[in-house]
Scaffold this motif. Structure first.
Motif, PDB file in Angstrom:
ATOM      1  N   PHE A 140      37.831  41.675  39.556  1.00  0.00           N
ATOM      2  CA  PHE A 140      37.823  42.788  38.605  1.00  0.00           C
ATOM      3  C   PHE A 140      39.275  43.155  38.334  1.00  0.00           C
ATOM      4  O   PHE A 140      40.025  43.453  39.256  1.00  0.00           O
ATOM      5  CB  PHE A 140      37.075  43.994  39.190  1.00  0.00           C
ATOM      6  CG  PHE A 140      35.592  43.793  39.258  1.00  0.00           C
ATOM      7  CD1 PHE A 140      35.027  42.992  40.241  1.00  0.00           C
ATOM      8  CD2 PHE A 140      34.759  44.402  38.335  1.00  0.00           C
ATOM      9  CE1 PHE A 140      33.665  42.793  40.297  1.00  0.00           C
ATOM     10  CE2 PHE A 140      33.392  44.216  38.382  1.00  0.00           C
ATOM     11  CZ  PHE A 140      32.840  43.408  39.365  1.00  0.00           C
ATOM     12  N   VAL A 141      39.624  43.141  37.072  1.00  0.00           N
ATOM     13  CA  VAL A 141      41.037  43.319  36.718  1.00  0.00           C
ATOM     14  C   VAL A 141      41.184  44.488  35.748  1.00  0.00           C
ATOM     15  O   VAL A 141      40.403  44.624  34.807  1.00  0.00           O
ATOM     16  CB  VAL A 141      41.581  42.049  36.032  1.00  0.00           C
ATOM     17  CG1 VAL A 141      43.051  42.210  35.695  1.00  0.00           C
ATOM     18  CG2 VAL A 141      41.372  40.827  36.899  1.00  0.00           C
ATOM     19  N   ILE A 142      42.183  45.333  35.993  1.00  0.00           N
ATOM     20  CA  ILE A 142      42.532  46.352  34.996  1.00  0.00           C
ATOM     21  C   ILE A 142      44.013  46.204  34.671  1.00  0.00           C
ATOM     22  O   ILE A 142      44.855  46.121  35.568  1.00  0.00           O
ATOM     23  CB  ILE A 142      42.248  47.779  35.510  1.00  0.00           C
ATOM     24  CG1 ILE A 142      40.763  47.960  35.808  1.00  0.00           C
ATOM     25  CG2 ILE A 142      42.695  48.816  34.476  1.00  0.00           C
ATOM     26  CD1 ILE A 142      40.376  49.390  36.140  1.00  0.00           C
ATOM     27  N   VAL A 143      44.312  46.178  33.390  1.00  0.00           N
ATOM     28  CA  VAL A 143      45.704  46.140  32.944  1.00  0.00           C
ATOM     29  C   VAL A 143      46.015  47.489  32.294  1.00  0.00           C
ATOM     30  O   VAL A 143      45.217  47.979  31.498  1.00  0.00           O
ATOM     31  CB  VAL A 143      45.931  45.003  31.923  1.00  0.00           C
ATOM     32  CG1 VAL A 143      47.395  44.912  31.566  1.00  0.00           C
ATOM     33  CG2 VAL A 143      45.438  43.696  32.478  1.00  0.00           C
ATOM     34  N   LEU A 165      45.871  35.030  39.519  1.00  0.00           N
ATOM     35  CA  LEU A 165      44.960  35.561  40.545  1.00  0.00           C
ATOM     36  C   LEU A 165      44.506  34.483  41.523  1.00  0.00           C
ATOM     37  O   LEU A 165      44.445  34.713  42.733  1.00  0.00           O
ATOM     38  CB  LEU A 165      43.736  36.186  39.891  1.00  0.00           C
ATOM     39  CG  LEU A 165      43.976  37.459  39.086  1.00  0.00           C
ATOM     40  CD1 LEU A 165      42.653  38.048  38.650  1.00  0.00           C
ATOM     41  CD2 LEU A 165      44.760  38.470  39.892  1.00  0.00           C
ATOM     42  N   CYS A 166      44.195  33.304  40.995  1.00  0.00           N
ATOM     43  CA  CYS A 166      43.607  32.310  41.884  1.00  0.00           C
ATOM     44  C   CYS A 166      44.630  31.766  42.876  1.00  0.00           C
ATOM     45  O   CYS A 166      44.257  31.166  43.879  1.00  0.00           O
ATOM     46  CB  CYS A 166      42.947  31.185  41.087  1.00  0.00           C
ATOM     47  SG  CYS A 166      44.113  30.200  40.158  1.00  0.00           S
ATOM     48  N   TYR A 172      43.933  44.363  40.610  1.00  0.00           N
ATOM     49  CA  TYR A 172      42.681  43.628  40.630  1.00  0.00           C
ATOM     50  C   TYR A 172      42.015  43.826  41.979  1.00  0.00           C
ATOM     51  O   TYR A 172      42.663  44.241  42.959  1.00  0.00           O
ATOM     52  CB  TYR A 172      42.922  42.140  40.382  1.00  0.00           C
ATOM     53  CG  TYR A 172      43.548  41.417  41.551  1.00  0.00           C
ATOM     54  CD1 TYR A 172      44.910  41.518  41.787  1.00  0.00           C
ATOM     55  CD2 TYR A 172      42.774  40.678  42.442  1.00  0.00           C
ATOM     56  CE1 TYR A 172      45.494  40.883  42.858  1.00  0.00           C
ATOM     57  CE2 TYR A 172      43.347  40.036  43.510  1.00  0.00           C
ATOM     58  CZ  TYR A 172      44.712  40.142  43.719  1.00  0.00           C
ATOM     59  OH  TYR A 172      45.284  39.525  44.790  1.00  0.00           O
ATOM     60  N   LYS A 173      40.734  43.561  41.995  1.00  0.00           N
ATOM     61  CA  LYS A 173      40.036  43.529  43.279  1.00  0.00           C
ATOM     62  C   LYS A 173      39.126  42.322  43.280  1.00  0.00           C
ATOM     63  O   LYS A 173      38.583  41.944  42.246  1.00  0.00           O
ATOM     64  CB  LYS A 173      39.222  44.814  43.474  1.00  0.00           C
ATOM     65  CG  LYS A 173      39.991  45.865  44.239  1.00  0.00           C
ATOM     66  CD  LYS A 173      39.087  46.973  44.712  1.00  0.00           C
ATOM     67  CE  LYS A 173      39.864  47.927  45.604  1.00  0.00           C
ATOM     68  NZ  LYS A 173      39.044  49.060  46.033  1.00  0.00           N
ATOM     69  N   HIS A 174      38.997  41.766  44.423  1.00  0.00           N
ATOM     70  CA  HIS A 174      38.217  40.546  44.570  1.00  0.00           C
ATOM     71  C   HIS A 174      36.934  40.882  45.328  1.00  0.00           C
ATOM     72  O   HIS A 174      36.985  41.277  46.479  1.00  0.00           O
ATOM     73  CB  HIS A 174      39.056  39.524  45.351  1.00  0.00           C
ATOM     74  CG  HIS A 174      38.437  38.169  45.392  1.00  0.00           C
ATOM     75  ND1 HIS A 174      39.039  37.097  45.991  1.00  0.00           N
ATOM     76  CD2 HIS A 174      37.272  37.702  44.900  1.00  0.00           C
ATOM     77  CE1 HIS A 174      38.259  36.041  45.885  1.00  0.00           C
ATOM     78  NE2 HIS A 174      37.192  36.389  45.217  1.00  0.00           N
ATOM     79  N   SER A 193      43.360  46.826  29.171  1.00  0.00           N
ATOM     80  CA  SER A 193      42.312  45.820  29.203  1.00  0.00           C
ATOM     81  C   SER A 193      41.529  45.888  30.513  1.00  0.00           C
ATOM     82  O   SER A 193      42.086  46.247  31.545  1.00  0.00           O
ATOM     83  CB  SER A 193      42.951  44.437  29.044  1.00  0.00           C
ATOM     84  OG  SER A 193      41.999  43.452  29.275  1.00  0.00           O
ATOM     85  N   VAL A 194      40.259  45.574  30.436  1.00  0.00           N
ATOM     86  CA  VAL A 194      39.441  45.429  31.642  1.00  0.00           C
ATOM     87  C   VAL A 194      38.824  44.029  31.597  1.00  0.00           C
ATOM     88  O   VAL A 194      38.247  43.653  30.575  1.00  0.00           O
ATOM     89  CB  VAL A 194      38.319  46.483  31.705  1.00  0.00           C
ATOM     90  CG1 VAL A 194      37.447  46.264  32.927  1.00  0.00           C
ATOM     91  CG2 VAL A 194      38.902  47.880  31.718  1.00  0.00           C
ATOM     92  N   LEU A 195      38.990  43.291  32.668  1.00  0.00           N
ATOM     93  CA  LEU A 195      38.463  41.930  32.694  1.00  0.00           C
ATOM     94  C   LEU A 195      37.677  41.713  33.968  1.00  0.00           C
ATOM     95  O   LEU A 195      38.050  42.222  35.024  1.00  0.00           O
ATOM     96  CB  LEU A 195      39.613  40.908  32.649  1.00  0.00           C
ATOM     97  CG  LEU A 195      40.635  41.020  31.526  1.00  0.00           C
ATOM     98  CD1 LEU A 195      41.821  40.127  31.806  1.00  0.00           C
ATOM     99  CD2 LEU A 195      39.994  40.642  30.214  1.00  0.00           C
TER     100      LEU A 195
END
Lengths: 166, 966
Positions: A72-75, A39-40, A64-66, A4-6
């Motif tokens: 930006f998240v990759i699973v 993440l938060c 993830y990167k902030h 997944s990409v979020l």
């Protein structure tokens, strides 16, 4: 394999969601919430890995990167390299930056279709297909051209915005 | 937005308008706005104008992905959009499809033709759209129908298309394994070259494939090796390394060749991702190569020294992979590990905790645990529990291998349960009981710890600790003979705050209280036998003092009165036992019984206390609580006659009644003192199933009869916990004991008779096994002897199985820990690989090694399935015939499907069916030859290897591959 990409903003609103497995919208929403919940709560100067097996099931990892107001998240699973995935986020963001000239969250909001073009240029069916942002941009621009060409055939734009922009 | 304006109806709103509209809404009105938009979309999407339709679909797709609106209802409209000649409509349609379709979407088959059309399109972006869609939603049928189109695209001149066509092969193989026969060769050919995007795509596909079934791809090792040496692309190298991690365990000779190039990359590359992948490969697969491990350790050290928390985390992670076999790597970095324990990054903290525990050994365990527990007190709740969890799991490894001083460990458990954030009650519970059963020497200390836990009223309020308290209660009841003060335990067990406990745990409390009561009365009787005169003195004293109160002999009145004078008595009795204090727990048993004789009053007091607390519970709604309360109350009534009502007893009667009561107490006590041992997990399997026992009988008729009967709440029974099973058995015997004393012996004799008759179905009680598996002969008068026997057995067993690990420098010798030899009896779980994987690997095997026998297995797939698939298959063959002429080997299979099926059956057990296989094989040898010939022609590179392989492949499971890479 990438699962997944979020892209989520810091308020928890999704800006881009792409799941490479077939999931119901309810499940997608639940996953997104859990990811944002994790993440938060993380500080800024900590590592970019998150334990994801409790959210996405066995053999899943999350990086993830902030950037500014966006996560930006990759699973992905064990057949990807963690640092390479971080690089991939970098590639994605760089490409966005080049496409939109200093990308901001607003660009992400209003360019839904183009966003998907870019992402599909990088990842195909859960596999990394292209990592050179120049190549990606070339393909995306061609697609945009094609779209524009096919749209211009319909002489009278029906949408309000199209009408206004004439 | 009061009502749809003229503008709204005349002009369609585009996606941008929707986005702007949503942004202008407050969060409260957003959903109203969206539902209005959906209504609009529903109207627009039915339009005949494709422009309107596609815009509506685009809006819906957007709302689906960002606002999670269901769009499954629009699936047909999406199909309408992709059939548009206009690219932008097509694109919107395809995005909608790949986002919303699933295998169960009814209209999914309708896209088959459109996909084929687009796959053949001259516009590379249209092809790309179709490929992308297929990669996301490809079903078995779609993959079968479109395999040939994909195959053509795999040789496309455009790299953009070719790499995607290669990428899609993964889905194709997964859904339709027969596609392997068409595409695999092409896939292998694409491995040539080393740095093109094509190679990157192929290696990615092989990485995924080999993760599922590495053995099939072993023959490709030379290709991967070449890429590993030649390629400059880090992405490709990482994937190749991932493949080799899977292949290396299968072929020991690989490691020798791989170590050098991998170390080379590790030294030269600047990319951290590649370095890390090299490290991971070395530490997981090449652990016996000292120099490589040293290099990896040095690189890890570099990672640990970096400021980047990512690298630090990955470095620690790599060390923890090394830790089990190469502890030196952890010890070398000890300083960093300890330091990282207080890092702000939760990932790093966790990894370092794991490493700290990996370093723990017999010698430093106490110190490590002390430091960690102190650290747990200071850290946040989550990490605190992580620490406690890892201490618990480390200490119980291999039946408490690392623990020498069990007294210390038990007190550590007690200490841990007092940490405010502790949520590990369940684990501590299991360990307390387990240690109690396994380690005899620690029981006095265990009882002491359990007592401390029980009398602490604060613990009752923490629901996470309830399970732990149930263990403490059980320990106190089971090993009450080691207690210094049973009365105090009893009070703790019956304290009013126990109402906070869930009922399942309350029952344990009650049962334990009952055990303690039995113990006290029993020791009272024992002591009375010695000093009969003394006790009768006491009894007569009581007679005088309470003669006025007790005038009537009726039980009901009695109990009321008993409660009435309860407080007065409690003052007297509570003071004397608390004076008991002996240094050593073990010696306290005899001391307690001999010196501090149990007084008559204290027993009466105990009885009264129990009765007072349990009477209200006999009306409890929970069946378990109610039953136990009734059992105990019944018993109390039985004994009480003798203790508190001496007035109406005539001297002549006294002896007889007392004898009955003491006999009952004796029986119950014997039942309780029966030693409980740990039960092997495989114990149940060793019981042979009786012949007359029909386990698979259809019980549907029973359902009709029992339909109305409600089952008790599941929470009230727990058959898995060992002590529940035990207490349930005992409560049965109690019931019998209280009702009348005669049948109890009767039942015992019945039991023994039953046992004699069906000896076969009982577990052997001798034969070096702990008698815990036996039906406990609770009321057996001779059980005191057998208990001793059992204990001796236990000690014997323990002596035998104990690995003597006594360290001379330790002050305390390590106590005996009972273990069960479980290895030999453990059922071998042979997991059969999934059928599909089997087919896939079979097909690949066939392609790679030209194995005819295996080919049959994969080809039998379509014939086993529906005829429609057969048709698809036939089409396939035709196509291939014209294209590649590859189907030579396939056609004979269509002629005799039955023999093929029989071969498929014997696939796994090729050897046993060899004779049959040979018969078929003879006839087909030609075809096999032909086919392998074909493959050789197409596949010139591997010619020599395949020829060498051909004869060996008769036994497909052991592909003995000649020396690679040479």
């Amino acid at each position: 394999m990438i699962k997944s990409v979020l892209v989520i903003n810091t308020q928890g609103k999704p800006r881009l969601t792409k799941f490479y497995d077939i999931l119901t919208v309810e499940k997608q929403q639940e996953l997104l919430r859990s990811v944002f919940g994790v993440l938060c709560s993380r500080a800024d100067n900590v590592s970019n890995f998150v334990e994801a097996e409790s959210i996405f099931g066995p053999d899943s990892r999350l990086v993830y990167k902030h950037y500014a107001t966006l996560y930006f998240v990759i699973v992905f699973d064990s057949s990807e390299n963690e640092l390479a995935m971080l690089d991939l986020i970098q590639v994605f963001v760089e490409t966005l930056d080049k496409c939109f000239r200093n990308v901001s969250e607003l660009d992400m909001v209003f360019n839904y279709s183009k966003l998907h073009n870019i992402l599909d240029g990088i990842i195909f069916g859960g596999q990394v297909m292209e990592t050179s942002s120049a190549e990606i941009i070339r393909a995306v621009e061609e697609i945009s051209k094609l779209e524009a060409a096919s749209n211009s055939i319909s002489l009278v734009p029906k949408t309000v915005s199209g009408w206004r922009s004439r | 937005m009061a009502s749809p304006s003229l503008m709204d109806t005349l002009f369609q709103r585009g996606l941008d308008d929707i986005i702007k509209g949503v942004r202008h809404q407050q969060s409260s009105t957003e959903s109203i706005f969206i539902s209005r938009v959906i209504e609009e979309i529903r109207r627009e999407i039915k339009s005949t104008d494709l422009q309107t339709k596609s815009t509506a679909l685009q809006k819906l797709t957007y709302l689906n992905s960002i606002h999670f609106i269901d769009m499954s209802w629009a699936s047909f409209h999406a199909i309408e959009c992709i059939s548009s000649p206009t690219f932008s409509h097509k694109k919107i349609g395809y995005l909608a499809i790949s986002q919303s379709f699933s295998e169960s979407t009814p209209v999914i088959l309708l896209i088959s033709n459109q996909l084929r059309k687009d796959l053949k399109s001259g516009n590379e972006f249209e092809v790309s759209l179709a490929l992308d869609c297929l990669s996301r939603i490809g079903t078995v049928d779609l993959c079968r129908d479109l395999a040939s189109e994909v195959f053509i695209l795999m040789s496309s001149s455009k790299v953009f298309i070719r790499k995607k066509a290669i990428g899609i092969v993964l889905r194709l193989f997964e859904k339709y394994p027969d596609a392997v026969r068409v595409c695999f060769k092409k896939l292998v050919e694409s491995l040539e070259g080393s740095d093109s995007p094509i190679v990157s795509a192929v290696v990615g596909v092989f990485c995924e494939l080999s993760a599922k079934d590495p053995r099939s791809y072993l023959p490709l090792a030379p290709e991967f090796y070449r890429i590993l040496v030649d390629s400059k692309n880090n992405w490709v190298l990482i994937k190749v390394l991932k493949i080799f991690v899977k292949l290396a365990p299968l072929e020991p000779r690989l490691a020798k060749r791989l170590v050098e190039p991998i170390c080379d990359h590790m030294r030269k590359t600047g990319a951290k991702s590649l370095v890390f992948e090299c490290i991971r490969t070395v530490v997981t697969s090449f652990t016996e190569y000292e120099s490589a491990m040293k290099l990896a350790a040095a690189k890890i050290r570099e990672f640990l020294m970096e400021d980047d928390p990512n690298l630090k985390y990955l470095g620690l992670h790599a060390i923890s992979i090394m830790a089990p076999k190469h502890l030196w790597a952890v010890l070398e970095n000890k300083d960093v590990v300890i330091q990282s324990l207080s890092d702000e990054d939760p990932n790093i903290k966790l990894e370092s905790l794991r490493l700290v525990m990996a370093m723990a050994s017999e010698s430093n365990l106490m110190e490590t645990c002390r430091v960690l527990v102190n650290y747990a007190l200071k850290s946040d709740p989550d990490f605190c529990n992580e620490i406690l969890g890892s201490i618990l799991s480390t200490c119980c490894q291999n039946v408490y291998e690392v623990i020498i001083d069990f007294d210390w460990y038990v007190s550590l458990l007690g200490e841990m349960s007092r940490i405010p954030n502790c949520k590990k009650g369940e684990e501590i519970e299991n360990q307390l009981i387990d240690i109690g059963m396994r380690v005899k020497d620690v029981r006095p200390e265990l009882v002491r710890i359990a007592r401390d836990l029980l009398i602490d009223p604060a613990l009752l309020g923490n629901p996470f600790l309830h399970r732990l308290l149930s263990a403490a209660a059980w320990v106190c009841g089971e090993y009450v003979e080691f207690s210094r003060n049973p009365v105090e335990l009893m009070e703790a067990l019956l304290q009013p705050r126990t109402s906070l406990l869930p009922s399942s745990i309350r029952t344990v409390y009650m049962q334990s209280a009952f055990k303690i009561l039995i113990f006290c009365i029993h020791s009272y009787f024992l002591q009375k036998e010695d000093m009969t005169s003394e006790v009768s003195d006491l009894a007569s004293k009581r007679e005088c003092s309470e003669s006025s109160d007790l005038a009537t002999g009726k039980a009901l009145v009695q109990s009321d009165q008993d409660e009435g004078f309860n407080p007065r008595e409690s003052n007297q009795s509570y003071e004397y036992p608390s004076a008991v204090d002996t240094g050593d727990g073990q010696s306290s048993t005899p001391t307690f019984m001999e010196k501090k004789s149990l007084m008559h009053e204290s027993i009466v007091n105990l009885l009264n206390l129990m009765e007072l607390v349990l009477s209200p519970l006999s009306g409890s709604l929970d069946v378990e609580i109610q039953e136990r309360a009734c059992n105990v109350l019944g018993f109390i009534e039985l004994v009480q006659q003798e203790f508190s009502n001496p007035l109406i007893r005539k001297e002549a009667n006294l002896d007889r009644e007392e004898v009955i009561a003491s006999r009952v107490v004796e029986w119950v006590h014997d039942g309780f003192t029966e030693e409980l041992g740990p039960v092997s997990v495989t114990a149940q399997d060793r019981v042979p199933i009786p012949d007359e026992l029909v386990l698979k009988e259809n019980l549907t008729d029973l359902e009709a009869i029992c339909g109305g009967v409600e089952l008790p709440a599941p929470g009230s029974f727990s058959l898995t916990s060992p002590y529940y099973g035990e207490s349930a058995v005992f409560s049965v015997s109690n019931l019998q004991a209280e009702e009348d004393s005669e049948p109890s012996t009767e039942s015992t004799s019945l039991l023994t008779e039953h046992r004699k008759r069906h000896e076969l179905y009982y577990l052997p009680s001798e034969k070096n096994k702990i008698p815990a598996n036996d039906y406990p002969p609770a009321n057996d008068p001779s059980s005191s002897i057998s208990t001793n026997d059992a204990t001796e057995d236990l000690v014997k067993l323990a002596d035998q199985s104990l690995v003597s690990k006594r360290k001379p420098n330790h002050a305390k010798p390590r106590p005996v820990v009972v273990k069960l030899e479980e290895g030999e009896a453990a059922p071998v779980v042979s997991k059969k690989p999934e059928l599909k994987d089997d087919l896939l690997s079979g097909a690949i095997h066939d392609i790679l090694l030209g194995n005819e026998a295996k080919a049959a297995s994969s080809q039998s797939n379509p014939s086993d399935k529906s005829s429609s698939k057969r048709k698809g298959k036939a089409k396939h063959v035709d196509l291939l015939d014209s294209k590649e002429n590859l189907a030579v080997g396939e056609q004979p299979n269509h002629e005799n499907p039955s023999s093929r099926r029989s071969k498929h059956r014997g696939d796994g057990k090729q050897k046993s069916k060899k004779s049959k296989g040979k018969k078929n094989g003879d006839g087909r040898e030609d075809d096999g030859e032909k086919e392998s010939q074909k493959i050789r022609d197409h596949h010139g590179r591997h010619k020599s290897r395949q020829r060498a392989d051909a004869p060996i492949n008769v036994v497909p499971q052991t592909p003995d591959i000649p020396d690679y890479l040479l």
